[in-house]
Write a protein that holds these residues in place. Structure first.
Motif, PDB file in Angstrom:
ATOM      1  N   GLY A 165       0.812  -1.211   0.000  1.00  0.00           N
ATOM      2  CA  GLY A 165       0.000   0.000   0.000  1.00  0.00           C
ATOM      3  C   GLY A 165       0.843   1.257   0.000  1.00  0.00           C
ATOM      4  N   PRO A 166       0.316   2.335   0.650  1.00  0.00           N
ATOM      5  CA  PRO A 166       1.014   3.626   0.609  1.00  0.00           C
ATOM      6  C   PRO A 166       2.451   3.574   1.120  1.00  0.00           C
ATOM      7  N   GLN A 167       2.724   2.736   2.125  1.00  0.00           N
ATOM      8  CA  GLN A 167       4.088   2.674   2.637  1.00  0.00           C
ATOM      9  C   GLN A 167       5.040   2.131   1.573  1.00  0.00           C
ATOM     10  N   LEU A 168       4.594   1.192   0.775  1.00  0.00           N
ATOM     11  CA  LEU A 168       5.431   0.649  -0.290  1.00  0.00           C
ATOM     12  C   LEU A 168       5.785   1.739  -1.306  1.00  0.00           C
ATOM     13  N   PHE A 169       4.848   2.613  -1.600  1.00  0.00           N
ATOM     14  CA  PHE A 169       5.098   3.750  -2.494  1.00  0.00           C
ATOM     15  C   PHE A 169       6.253   4.591  -1.952  1.00  0.00           C
ATOM     16  N   HIS A 170       6.201   4.915  -0.660  1.00  0.00           N
ATOM     17  CA  HIS A 170       7.269   5.720  -0.042  1.00  0.00           C
ATOM     18  C   HIS A 170       8.586   4.946   0.017  1.00  0.00           C
ATOM     19  N   THR A 171       8.500   3.645   0.232  1.00  0.00           N
ATOM     20  CA  THR A 171       9.697   2.808   0.254  1.00  0.00           C
ATOM     21  C   THR A 171      10.408   2.864  -1.082  1.00  0.00           C
ATOM     22  N   MET A 172       9.673   2.666  -2.156  1.00  0.00           N
ATOM     23  CA  MET A 172      10.297   2.659  -3.488  1.00  0.00           C
ATOM     24  C   MET A 172      10.824   4.039  -3.874  1.00  0.00           C
ATOM     25  N   ASN A 173      10.130   5.093  -3.463  1.00  0.00           N
ATOM     26  CA  ASN A 173      10.665   6.443  -3.709  1.00  0.00           C
ATOM     27  C   ASN A 173      11.978   6.647  -2.965  1.00  0.00           C
ATOM     28  N   LEU A 174      12.038   6.160  -1.737  1.00  0.00           N
ATOM     29  CA  LEU A 174      13.263   6.267  -0.956  1.00  0.00           C
ATOM     30  C   LEU A 174      14.395   5.466  -1.592  1.00  0.00           C
ATOM     31  N   VAL A 175      14.105   4.248  -2.024  1.00  0.00           N
ATOM     32  CA  VAL A 175      15.114   3.397  -2.659  1.00  0.00           C
ATOM     33  C   VAL A 175      15.671   4.087  -3.899  1.00  0.00           C
ATOM     34  N   ARG A 176      14.809   4.644  -4.708  1.00  0.00           N
ATOM     35  CA  ARG A 176      15.264   5.323  -5.927  1.00  0.00           C
ATOM     36  C   ARG A 176      16.082   6.572  -5.601  1.00  0.00           C
ATOM     37  N   TRP A 177      15.665   7.312  -4.575  1.00  0.00           N
ATOM     38  CA  TRP A 177      16.401   8.503  -4.148  1.00  0.00           C
ATOM     39  C   TRP A 177      17.801   8.118  -3.665  1.00  0.00           C
ATOM     40  N   ILE A 178      17.889   7.055  -2.877  1.00  0.00           N
ATOM     41  CA  ILE A 178      19.196   6.604  -2.384  1.00  0.00           C
ATOM     42  C   ILE A 178      20.107   6.220  -3.550  1.00  0.00           C
ATOM     43  N   LYS A 179      19.606   5.397  -4.471  1.00  0.00           N
ATOM     44  CA  LYS A 179      20.448   4.936  -5.588  1.00  0.00           C
ATOM     45  C   LYS A 179      20.833   6.069  -6.534  1.00  0.00           C
ATOM     46  N   LYS A 180      19.972   7.068  -6.653  1.00  0.00           N
ATOM     47  CA  LYS A 180      20.301   8.224  -7.487  1.00  0.00           C
ATOM     48  C   LYS A 180      21.480   8.987  -6.894  1.00  0.00           C
ATOM     49  N   ASN A 181      21.482   9.144  -5.578  1.00  0.00           N
ATOM     50  CA  ASN A 181      22.523   9.908  -4.904  1.00  0.00           C
ATOM     51  C   ASN A 181      23.740   9.073  -4.508  1.00  0.00           C
ATOM     52  N   PHE A 182      23.510   7.771  -4.272  1.00  0.00           N
ATOM     53  CA  PHE A 182      24.579   6.866  -3.829  1.00  0.00           C
ATOM     54  C   PHE A 182      24.431   5.543  -4.583  1.00  0.00           C
ATOM     55  N   PRO A 183      24.817   5.501  -5.853  1.00  0.00           N
ATOM     56  CA  PRO A 183      24.544   4.344  -6.701  1.00  0.00           C
ATOM     57  C   PRO A 183      25.142   3.020  -6.212  1.00  0.00           C
ATOM     58  N   ASN A 184      26.195   3.069  -5.415  1.00  0.00           N
ATOM     59  CA  ASN A 184      26.827   1.843  -4.945  1.00  0.00           C
ATOM     60  C   ASN A 184      26.336   1.394  -3.566  1.00  0.00           C
ATOM     61  N   GLN A 185      25.383   2.115  -3.002  1.00  0.00           N
ATOM     62  CA  GLN A 185      24.897   1.772  -1.664  1.00  0.00           C
ATOM     63  C   GLN A 185      24.066   0.492  -1.705  1.00  0.00           C
ATOM     64  N   LEU A 186      24.379  -0.448  -0.837  1.00  0.00           N
ATOM     65  CA  LEU A 186      23.637  -1.703  -0.726  1.00  0.00           C
ATOM     66  C   LEU A 186      22.306  -1.444  -0.030  1.00  0.00           C
ATOM     67  N   ILE A 187      21.206  -1.866  -0.675  1.00  0.00           N
ATOM     68  CA  ILE A 187      19.864  -1.669  -0.121  1.00  0.00           C
ATOM     69  C   ILE A 187      19.206  -3.023   0.089  1.00  0.00           C
ATOM     70  N   VAL A 188      18.723  -3.222   1.321  1.00  0.00           N
ATOM     71  CA  VAL A 188      18.056  -4.454   1.719  1.00  0.00           C
ATOM     72  C   VAL A 188      16.606  -4.120   2.068  1.00  0.00           C
ATOM     73  N   ILE A 189      15.660  -4.853   1.468  1.00  0.00           N
ATOM     74  CA  ILE A 189      14.237  -4.636   1.742  1.00  0.00           C
ATOM     75  C   ILE A 189      13.672  -5.870   2.443  1.00  0.00           C
TER      76      ILE A 189
END
Length: 123
Positions: free
Chosen positions: A75-99
């Motif tokens: 739901g809505p939290q997943l929307f914010h999660t994916m926006n956050l993931v994309r923001w992180i990778k845009k600014n820090f492309p090598n950062q490891l992200i675990v969901i």
């Protein structure tokens, strides 16, 4: 102090928490506890209550933590999660992200298909 592991609880959109009570992110505490016990420094950011989360996360990621862990419901939290993931990778492309969390448990193949997600941990 440098953060080794960053854990983030995404926004929900269900309520305006500026006027109400917010339950602590117990799932993230449960993940943080054994990490701290092993000597890692863990920082938890709760987007529901932290208005300057973007600046705080940027500063933490500038010091290259081991990973960012994000738990998410559907739901809505997943929307914010994916926006956050994309923001992180845009600014820090090598950062490891675990969901992890309920959505990753129900639909791990869907979550790992997001190019910016590195690891999915179903419960």
């Amino acid at each position: 102090m440098k953060t080794d592991i960053l854990l983030v609880y995404p926004k929900l959109d269900y309520f305006d928490f500026t006027e109400g009570l917010v339950e602590p992110p117990l799932g993230l505490y449960a993940i943080a506890a054994p990490c701290v016990k092993k000597g890692y420094t863990v920082t938890i950011i709760d987007q529901r209550i932290e208005s300057s989360w973007e600046e705080i996360i940027y500063d933490i990621l500038s010091n290259h933590p081991i990973c960012v862990g994000i738990g998410s419901m559907s739901g809505p939290q997943l929307f914010h999660t994916m926006n956050l993931v994309r923001w992180i990778k845009k600014n820090f492309p090598n950062q490891l992200i675990v969901i992890g969390g309920p959505h990753a448990t129900m639909l791990p193949d869907q979550v790992i298909s997001v190019p910016e997600v590195d690891i999915v941990v179903p419960l």
